[in-house]
Design a protein around this motif. Structure first.
Motif, mmCIF file in Angstrom:
data_model
loop_
_atom_site.group_PDB
_atom_site.id
_atom_site.type_symbol
_atom_site.label_atom_id
_atom_site.label_comp_id
_atom_site.label_asym_id
_atom_site.label_seq_id
_atom_site.Cartn_x
_atom_site.Cartn_y
_atom_site.Cartn_z
ATOM 1 N N ARG A 122 11.679 -11.444 -44.445
ATOM 2 C CA ARG A 122 12.477 -11.676 -45.651
ATOM 3 C C ARG A 122 12.153 -13.025 -46.283
ATOM 4 N NH1 ARG A 122 17.557 -8.953 -42.529
ATOM 5 N NH2 ARG A 122 17.162 -6.811 -43.243
ATOM 6 N N SER B 275 21.361 -8.684 -46.262
ATOM 7 C CA SER B 275 20.294 -9.068 -47.188
ATOM 8 C C SER B 275 19.748 -7.831 -47.886
ATOM 9 C CB SER B 275 19.154 -9.771 -46.444
ATOM 10 O OG SER B 275 18.067 -10.033 -47.309
ATOM 11 N N THR B 276 19.381 -8.004 -49.144
ATOM 12 C CA THR B 276 18.770 -6.912 -49.897
ATOM 13 C C THR B 276 17.245 -6.994 -49.880
ATOM 14 O OG1 THR B 276 18.908 -8.185 -51.953
ATOM 15 C CG2 THR B 276 20.768 -6.740 -51.425
ATOM 16 N N ASP C 11 13.690 -6.462 -48.409
ATOM 17 C CA ASP C 11 13.100 -5.495 -47.485
ATOM 18 C C ASP C 11 12.347 -6.211 -46.368
ATOM 19 O OD1 ASP C 11 12.069 -3.243 -46.296
ATOM 20 O OD2 ASP C 11 10.652 -2.779 -47.906
#
Length: 306
Positions: free
Chosen positions: A147, A192-193, A195
């Protein structure tokens, strides 16, 4: 990082040698600047547990590190004129007890930089009491590293859609865990967004990918979402055993995941990229060709052309 007391002078010289060879490093970021998700159980400072008896591998000095309570991500960038935009997280091995930090870490970064790739060397928490799924700290560190890589992609001049994972031994297991569970949500980790799924993975002499019954370990069982995979192993690997690669490759095939498997008669375990007289030492050239084949480094040259 500290050395064992009985080897302080020798180890200091060796560490100096390793540091001087790692000039491409640009910066190091803490994985968890606000503190680890879980309270640490590690006591004492980071040390190099290597003794004189296992200091040399393939005639070269080896540096290891343990007591890692503050995991980090070190960025090694290629020359700007040679940067392809591709990148990879690198997970050194060491049985989740220590990290083989140069032979399976900084030396891998040198190789990736020579290909025009950015190397993102992960110093994950060790030693651990078990590993995923019994202990989630290793996966959390791997997810956070990916991330961070995608969050800083523009700053580090990398393509967020061409970031892979390269692991050795236990680090190969960790790469496979990350590729299988990129969306895992730890109890104490903020949602968290970003990927965390690698776009490709290279697994070198992996462990813990099969069960004693000869089946794929269900915690790393490939799915249709598992990224293209490159596997290397020696038949005489009596540490991890060749069945890890064989069983996992079959599982990749069953899941219809593009995969390439290279098995060699000799090579043992823990050879990294250090050259020997054995054919297995040619695996980096095979991996480079594969990276072209899957278009991470661009398409392969047409047959009959340079």
């Amino acid at each position: 990082m500290r050395c064992l007391p009985q080897h302080t002078l020798r180890c200091a010289l060796w560490l100096l040698l390793v540091a001087s060879a790692s000039s491409a490093q640009q910066q190091t970021l803490p994985l968890w600047p606000q503190g680890n998700p879980e309270p640490t159980t590690i006591a004492g400072p980071e040390i190099d547990p290597t003794t004189d008896a296992n200091r040399l591998v393939s005639g070269k000095v080896t540096v290891r590190v343990t007591n890692v309570s503050k995991p980090t991500l070190a960025v090694y960038s290629p020359d700007a004129s040679h940067n392809t935009g591709a990148a990879a997280l690198v997970f050194p091995g060491g049985s989740y007890i220590r990290l083989a930090y140069n032979i399976e870490g900084t030396e891998v970064c040198d190789w990736l930089n020579s290909l025009g790739m950015t190397c993102l060397l992960v110093k994950y928490r060790v030693p651990e009491q078990g590993h995923f799924p019994e202990n989630v700290e290793d996966l959390e560190d791997a997810q956070q590293a990916m991330r961070l890589a995608r969050t800083h992609a523009a700053e580090w001049h990398i393509d967020p859609k061409r970031i892979g994972a390269i692991g050795f031994s236990a680090g190969a297991h960790l790469a496979a865990v990350l590729s299988t569970h990129p969306a895992f949500q730890g109890t104490h980790v903020p949602v968290s967004t970003v990927d965390a799924q690698p776009n490709f993975q290279l697994l070198l002499y992996p462990g813990w990918l099969n069960t004693s019954e000869g089946k794929v370990n269900p915690t790393v069982a490939p799915t249709a979402d598992t990224p293209p995979t490159f596997l290397v192993m020696a038949e005489n690997d009596y540490t991890a055993h060749v069945e890890n690669a064989l069983v996992y490759f079959q599982a990749l095939k069953d899941a219809k995941v593009p995969a390439e498997l290279h098995l060699f008669t000799q090579g043992g375990h823990g050879f990294g990229l250090r050259p020997t007289e054995l054919p297995i030492s040619r695996w980096p050239a095979l991996a480079e060709e594969w990276l072209h084949t899957i278009h991470v480094l661009g398409p392969p040259a047409p047959v009959g052309r340079p």
